[in-house]
Write a protein that holds these residues in place. Sequence first.
Motif, mmCIF file in Angstrom:
data_model
loop_
_atom_site.group_PDB
_atom_site.id
_atom_site.type_symbol
_atom_site.label_atom_id
_atom_site.label_comp_id
_atom_site.label_asym_id
_atom_site.label_seq_id
_atom_site.Cartn_x
_atom_site.Cartn_y
_atom_site.Cartn_z
ATOM 1 N N THR A 18 -0.136 -4.016 1.213
ATOM 2 C CA THR A 18 1.494 -4.222 0.963
ATOM 3 C C THR A 18 2.685 -3.690 1.849
ATOM 4 O OG1 THR A 18 1.430 -2.624 -0.704
ATOM 5 C CG2 THR A 18 0.788 -4.758 -1.617
ATOM 6 N N ASP A 20 4.851 -1.698 1.171
ATOM 7 C CA ASP A 20 5.244 -0.510 0.831
ATOM 8 C C ASP A 20 3.880 0.566 0.940
ATOM 9 O OD1 ASP A 20 3.465 -0.896 -1.213
ATOM 10 O OD2 ASP A 20 5.070 -0.578 -2.846
ATOM 11 N N HIS A 22 1.319 1.008 -0.664
ATOM 12 C CA HIS A 22 0.790 1.467 -1.765
ATOM 13 C C HIS A 22 -0.698 0.700 -2.116
ATOM 14 C CE1 HIS A 22 0.570 3.160 -6.066
ATOM 15 N NE2 HIS A 22 0.152 1.992 -6.446
#
Length: 88
Positions: A18, A20, A22
Amino acid sequence: MTGNPEQGDVDVVGMWRTADGHIRQELRADGRYEEARGSRSRAYTGRYTVTGSHIDYVDDSGFTATGDIRDGVLFHEHLVLHREEKQA
């Protein structure tokens, strides 16, 4: 089986993340996957198959999910993942 690029199946093998970072999903050449979430490695594991640009997942716990590759982006249920660049 992970699919056959010679028959028009998309090559999905590699690490997908993803934006970010995460959620990280490793799609292996042997048709298995491992998904990490935050600091929890191997949060989900299972197998997958590719047909064209569509991916079907079957988790080791029994649940199923799907995904599609569009313009080099993996749309996996509600997630948007991008392939990590391969290291030389």
